[in-house]
Each structure stands twice: as C-alpha cells, then as structure tokens.
Design an enzyme around this catalytic site. Sequence first.
Site, mmCIF file in Angstrom:
data_model
loop_
_atom_site.group_PDB
_atom_site.id
_atom_site.type_symbol
_atom_site.label_atom_id
_atom_site.label_comp_id
_atom_site.label_asym_id
_atom_site.label_seq_id
_atom_site.Cartn_x
_atom_site.Cartn_y
_atom_site.Cartn_z
ATOM 1 N N ASP A 5 -9.046 23.470 -0.516
ATOM 2 C CA ASP A 5 -9.180 22.609 -1.693
ATOM 3 C C ASP A 5 -8.034 21.615 -1.661
ATOM 4 O OD1 ASP A 5 -9.577 21.538 -4.356
ATOM 5 O OD2 ASP A 5 -10.718 23.351 -4.788
ATOM 6 N N SER A 10 -3.463 8.067 -13.940
ATOM 7 C CA SER A 10 -4.516 8.759 -13.199
ATOM 8 C C SER A 10 -4.392 8.512 -11.705
ATOM 9 C CB SER A 10 -5.878 8.293 -13.710
ATOM 10 O OG SER A 10 -6.879 8.624 -12.797
ATOM 11 N N SER A 11 -4.198 7.253 -11.314
ATOM 12 C CA SER A 11 -4.133 7.015 -9.856
ATOM 13 C C SER A 11 -2.850 7.568 -9.261
ATOM 14 C CB SER A 11 -4.311 5.555 -9.457
ATOM 15 O OG SER A 11 -4.289 4.711 -10.506
ATOM 16 N N LYS A 69 -7.144 -4.117 14.264
ATOM 17 C CA LYS A 69 -8.194 -3.212 13.782
ATOM 18 C C LYS A 69 -9.581 -3.746 14.124
ATOM 19 C CE LYS A 69 -6.154 -0.774 10.001
ATOM 20 N NZ LYS A 69 -6.905 0.409 10.300
ATOM 21 N N TRP A 102 -7.412 -10.971 -15.525
ATOM 22 C CA TRP A 102 -6.960 -9.597 -15.283
ATOM 23 C C TRP A 102 -5.490 -9.562 -14.881
ATOM 24 C CZ3 TRP A 102 -5.267 -6.752 -10.918
ATOM 25 C CH2 TRP A 102 -5.175 -7.492 -9.739
ATOM 26 N N TYR A 155 -4.406 -4.009 -0.932
ATOM 27 C CA TYR A 155 -4.534 -3.141 0.243
ATOM 28 C C TYR A 155 -4.922 -1.734 -0.147
ATOM 29 C CZ TYR A 155 -3.200 -7.117 2.767
ATOM 30 O OH TYR A 155 -3.233 -8.379 3.274
ATOM 31 N N HIS A 178 2.681 -15.400 -2.343
ATOM 32 C CA HIS A 178 1.631 -16.323 -1.887
ATOM 33 C C HIS A 178 0.540 -16.487 -2.943
ATOM 34 C CE1 HIS A 178 -0.610 -12.796 0.272
ATOM 35 N NE2 HIS A 178 -0.980 -12.892 -0.960
ATOM 36 N N HIS A 179 0.572 -15.661 -3.991
ATOM 37 C CA HIS A 179 -0.345 -15.866 -5.108
ATOM 38 C C HIS A 179 0.167 -16.937 -6.054
ATOM 39 C CE1 HIS A 179 -2.776 -12.218 -4.300
ATOM 40 N NE2 HIS A 179 -1.658 -11.780 -3.781
ATOM 41 N N THR A 219 -4.360 -6.695 11.251
ATOM 42 C CA THR A 219 -5.772 -6.679 10.867
ATOM 43 C C THR A 219 -6.643 -7.031 12.060
ATOM 44 O OG1 THR A 219 -5.009 -7.468 8.720
ATOM 45 C CG2 THR A 219 -7.369 -7.421 9.061
ATOM 46 N N ARG A 255 -12.007 -22.069 -11.199
ATOM 47 C CA ARG A 255 -12.526 -20.751 -11.576
ATOM 48 C C ARG A 255 -12.253 -20.499 -13.055
ATOM 49 N NH1 ARG A 255 -7.854 -16.652 -9.296
ATOM 50 N NH2 ARG A 255 -9.230 -15.098 -10.185
ATOM 51 N N SER A 283 -13.668 3.333 10.342
ATOM 52 C CA SER A 283 -13.162 3.949 11.568
ATOM 53 C C SER A 283 -13.772 5.320 11.824
ATOM 54 C CB SER A 283 -11.633 4.094 11.502
ATOM 55 O OG SER A 283 -11.048 2.856 11.213
ATOM 56 N N HIS A 328 -0.150 -7.332 -4.886
ATOM 57 C CA HIS A 328 -0.552 -7.447 -3.495
ATOM 58 C C HIS A 328 -0.741 -6.110 -2.810
ATOM 59 C CE1 HIS A 328 -2.152 -10.031 -0.543
ATOM 60 N NE2 HIS A 328 -1.670 -9.178 0.327
ATOM 61 N N GLU A 379 -1.750 -3.646 -4.260
ATOM 62 C CA GLU A 379 -3.011 -3.204 -4.863
ATOM 63 C C GLU A 379 -4.217 -3.666 -4.044
ATOM 64 O OE1 GLU A 379 -3.835 -1.241 -7.324
ATOM 65 O OE2 GLU A 379 -5.953 -1.769 -7.529
ATOM 66 N N HIS A 404 -14.597 -7.934 -16.205
ATOM 67 C CA HIS A 404 -15.291 -7.686 -14.941
ATOM 68 C C HIS A 404 -14.279 -7.253 -13.880
ATOM 69 C CE1 HIS A 404 -17.612 -8.363 -11.280
ATOM 70 N NE2 HIS A 404 -16.737 -9.269 -10.896
#
Lengths: 523, 186
Positions: free
Chosen positions: A105, A168-169, A330, A141, A256, A301-302, A327, A449, A267, A252, A254, A76
């Site tokens: 283009d 790809s990315s 924003k 994951w 963002y 922090h993870h 943040t 979890r 925005s 991390h 990732e 998932h």
Amino acid sequence: MSDTTHEEHHDGPHASGMWRWLTTTNHKDIGTLYLVFSLIMFLVGGTMALIIRTELFQPGLQLVDPHFFNQMTTMHALVMIFGALMPAFVGLANWQIPLMVGAPDMALPRMNNWSFWILPPAFLLLLGTLFMPGGAPAGGWTLYPPLILQTGDAFPFVVFSLHMLGASSILGAINIIVTITNMRAPGMGFMKMPLFVWTWLITAYLLIGAMPVLAGAITMLLTDRYFDTSFFLAAGGGDPVMFQHIFWFFGHPEVYILILPAFGIISQVIPTFSRKPLFGYVSMVIATSAIAFLSYVVWAHHMFTVGMPAAGMLFFMITTMFIAVPTGVKIFNWLATMWRGSISFETPMLFAVAFVILFTIGGFSGLMLALVPADIEYHDTYFVVAHFHYVLVPGAIFGVIAGVYYWLPKWTGHMYNETLGKWHFWLSTIFVNILFFPQHFLGLASMPRRIPDYSVQFTEFNMISTVGAFGFGLSQLLFVWMLVKCVKGGEKASTEVWDDPEGLEWTVPSPAPYHTFETAPKV
Amino acid sequence: MKPARRKGGNRRLVLTLGGAVAGMFAFAFLLTPMYEVFCELTGLDSERLTRATRPAGSAVAAEIDENRTVTVEFLTNTMNPAAWEFQPGDLSIEVTPGRTAETVFYAENLLPHDVISVTRPSVRPLEAVSHVSKQVCFCFEEQAFAAGERRELPMRFTIDSELPAHVETLTLAYTLFTAEPGIGGS
C-alpha cells in the site's frame, strides 16, 4: 496501532457503501476516488470552457456579461489545474506506484485518506464563490494584485480553498516520496524503478518546493486585504510586481508538476506497444531531473513585459531555452523506442503517439514565447493561450487518458471497448486541433486573451475554434461512456493484459485484488 | 507481517519533508526582504534611491555642467481618478546638470471628505536614478487634503553632472494613492 484488532483474513473492503469510501485507507480505493473526482472536475471545468467559447463564437457581447466571462476564465483555469489534472495524476500515482514498486500500500494510508478528502470541501468552497455577492474571482487564476484584491465576498473563500488544495497536494507528495523511498520491493534499486515512478518522485519534490510558496503568496494577499499589511500595495510601500515574482516562483514548477507525470505515463506506454525496452532509461531520469531543476530558475519569463533589466531578461530567456534540451532528449528517446519496434496501435498507444507530436508543437510555441523580443508582441494574446493549451490538453490530458486506457483493464478486470476507444481518440485528436490551432493565428494577429469581445477580423478563426471546442467536449462523453461500460463488464482481461509488458503491475491478476504484494515480490 | 522495519525511516522522512514544506513557506515571506535588497543592489528600486538622496542636499555634487541641458518630463498617475485630480504644472522642463530646478504639481481631492494621500515616485531610465536628488518633494511624506481641497505641490531637485552623456531625457513619474493614516510614513 490497530494491528492487534485488525482482521487478518479479509480480502475486500472493511465496510460497505459510503462509509467504505469515507474511511478507506486502501491505495486502490483512494486512487479510484481521486480519478472519479478528477473526471467530474474535468467535466465542470470543460463546461466553463464551453461557456467561454460560446461567448467568443461571434464578436460582440452575446451570452454572458463581461464580469461573468472573467469569472469563467479564472475558474476554468483553477478547476482544471487543481481539480482535474493534479488529482488525476495523484489518482494514477495511488493506483500504480504501490503496484509498480511492489509495495502492499502507500506508506501513510491514513494521511492518504485525508489528502483526498480535503479536496471535495475545498472545491465546494471554490465553486460556491460563483453564488456569492460579487461573484467568483475574476482577476485571472494568477491572482495578480491589486486587481484580485477587488474580488467581492469570494476573496477569502478562494484563498482558503487554495490553501486546502495546497495542503492536499503537499500531503499527497509526502506520501508518494515516503512510499517510493521506503517501500520498494527488495532488489528494486532507484535505477530499476519504472519511469512513471521516477517522474512522480521528482514531481513530488517539485510540489514540496512550490506549493508552500503559493500558500505564502496568497497568505500575503489575505493580510494585505484584511490586516493592513502592504506586501503588494504600492501605497504602503509594497510592490505588486513582487507578487508576480513570488507567484511564478511557484507557477513555473507547477507547470512541470502538470506535465512530468504525463512524461512518465508515455514512457510506460510507448515501450509496451513498441515491444522494445525504453530507449535511454538513464538519460530519461537525468532529463527529468534537469527539467525539474531548471523549472526553478525560469519564472520571470512569464513577466517579460512588466519591466526588468536587459541582463535579467537575457538570463531568463536563456535558461528557458535550455529546457528544450532535456525535453528534446525525452522526445528523441520516445522516437528511438518506437524505431524499428513491432508497433501496434491500441488506444493507449494512439494517445501516446499523439502526445509526442502535439506536445512538441506546444513545446515549439513555448520556445517562440521564450524569445524576449517576440514575447513582448505575443504577451497576453491568444498565442499564449494556444501554447499552454497544446501542452496541457493534448499534452497532460492525453497523457492521463493514455494512462487510463493502459491500466484500466488491470483496475476493472475487463478490456475496454477498443472501437469506442479508437473513436474517442480520433475525435479528440481532430477536434483538439480544430479547437486550439486557429488560436495561434489569432494570437499572432494580436487578439488579446481574457476579453469577451473582439474585433470582427478575428471572427472566422474564433468560430472554427468554438466548433472544435464543442466537438472536443462532446467526444469526452464517449470516454465517460467507455469508462462506465468497462467498469460494468466486457471481455475478461488477462493478467498481462498487453503483449508481454514490463513491470510488476502485470504480475498480479486482473482485476488487481484489493490487497496486493502483502509479501514483497523479488525483483 | 507488517513492514515494521521501516517505521522509523518513515517518521524521519516525513519530518524532514514536513520541515522542507515549512521552510518553503517561510521562504515565500523571506522573498519580500530579499526582493528589496535585490532591487536596492541593482538600482531597480528608483523610489528607495530617490528617497535616500533626499538629505544629501546640494553641497556634495555642486559641479555645474553648463555645456548641456537635459529634458525632464513629468508624469502623474492616480489609481482612483474619481477621487483625485492630479496634474503636473509643467509637462517637461530643460534642466542644467548641477543646477537646482523647480516645478509644481497640482492635486485636488474630489471627495466630499478629508483624505490623506501618498505618492510613489519613479525615475526612468534606470541608469539615471542615482543621479537625481530631490531636496523638496511632496512624495517624501503623506499629504492631508480637506474635502474638495486643491493644492499646489512644489518640487525641487538636482541632476548631477555625472549623468551619462547619452541620457538626454529623464522621466519623473508620480503615482498618487489614497492612504490610510500611517500607512505611507517613510
């Protein structure tokens, strides 16, 4: 190269049928491919989530065996992150960035085709692991060794599919940076770019910094399993905790990557429907860059519970809390944009306003998790699940949906059905809260979890959450129906679509012709 | 009509970005030695430090502090409990700083074939790491076990008298792994 043989006067695609989509180098075609692909993956990943929630409807083992449950939680996440969210943002970038900077283009159209067509085979490999001996990866994951090294035959397929997704990315990111840097219309300086373009530019740099690190980490996993290296194997002098450091050094940034483009969309949407220019444009750009920079120095922090000196925990706690500052800038800028604006609540605006409120809830639970003493209690509980789903579902996904409603009339030439859109919005917003809000309470009461069973005192909140999950999932079928209806027909959309919106994309007719800005517009 | 004016610019930018991608890929691998250096500098890598003190022997910090004793606890783990029985002979002992102490561990290969084990040591709290030196330890090298063999593994170590006064209890932990031959050489 092919310029000499190139047909100069064609208006539409150069081929028809499947061949058109396989060989297209048109940014609008490729954008559509990305978006359709991501919608399919969203439904696939959503189905997996519903399997998880059905199992958790009652305590005890009900529907699936624990190993399959673990495969579902792992897949998932991988499907939603790499299949639904990232391609959705790249699709929006493909459609909108050339239109917004006045380019004909993307800068590297052939590479663009390639970066999309890597995705379907990669997902064929990834989803194919569900049918392999030993099943799909089930270690989460985050792929922590040594657990993930015990995956069955699926292991090399998972690693290789992640390599392909990364490639790809990265190709997509390079293309976006080159387009934004070199293809802007004359007069469009960096500080005149729309915010969606800005946030994507920064996201693309994050991708280039982070994705190769993931590729490195999973390559090390691969050699640990098959080539007798011991990067992460304690028996050979390696350290499994080092994997966590390397993984989160990618992981991390990732997160963002998954939210900055949504910030960009919001925005664009809020100023249009507030009929005011965006408040604090420069501070928005600076805040986005600051978030991107900070995202590289908060990774541990993870991992507060894996063992770290107090000074390290303090450092990562403080840098994490710093992220709340840009943040917050924003959030307040969006509020200030709406302040005394002449606001109307069409569907994109509804999703944008819900984004601001619900993303902020996710942000606050993130601040709670940043506190080391509290995190040691919250770690690996449903509180974490509630936190990242608040920032990813009513955060990132609502951002994508707001963007789709906002630009859909430009893409299809038809207005979407506003009534359907409103239904979709209200059902999604109500159910997403029924789905994820109780998980905060479950987490605070220490429900772990990634476990298919739970003790009976957690039953009620889990039932509520599962009801919310089905409500939210089914509401998305309304979205699919709305999309199909809007592609097929509907009220004709004007060139501007909305009430005097800002931006070059609103100067081309609706639907946007196959080729736009062949002569650069003046800004 | 084509925006050829920026062709060269595109190529240069693509190459730069491609270089950045290659650099970040290499950086992921560079993190491995960096991690080790970092752990060594900060004293986080108790394993490396306890190994490094191995040859120092007893001659250097032989000052004996008779005024106190330190409780040393022993902890054993194995990643594969079906293959190994691994126990400390003493759960804890009292040690006088500066004086050499001895204990034993027991390991048994539960499998019907020969195997090799490697053991990874760890010391807590971290501030005590540099004050422990081991003269004899089964954790220094691979141990070969015949099928079903049970063996006593002696361990001799010294805690020096510089150990901070507030550290009253130390834990020496050992995790035993089944190893491929050659994988665990130090």
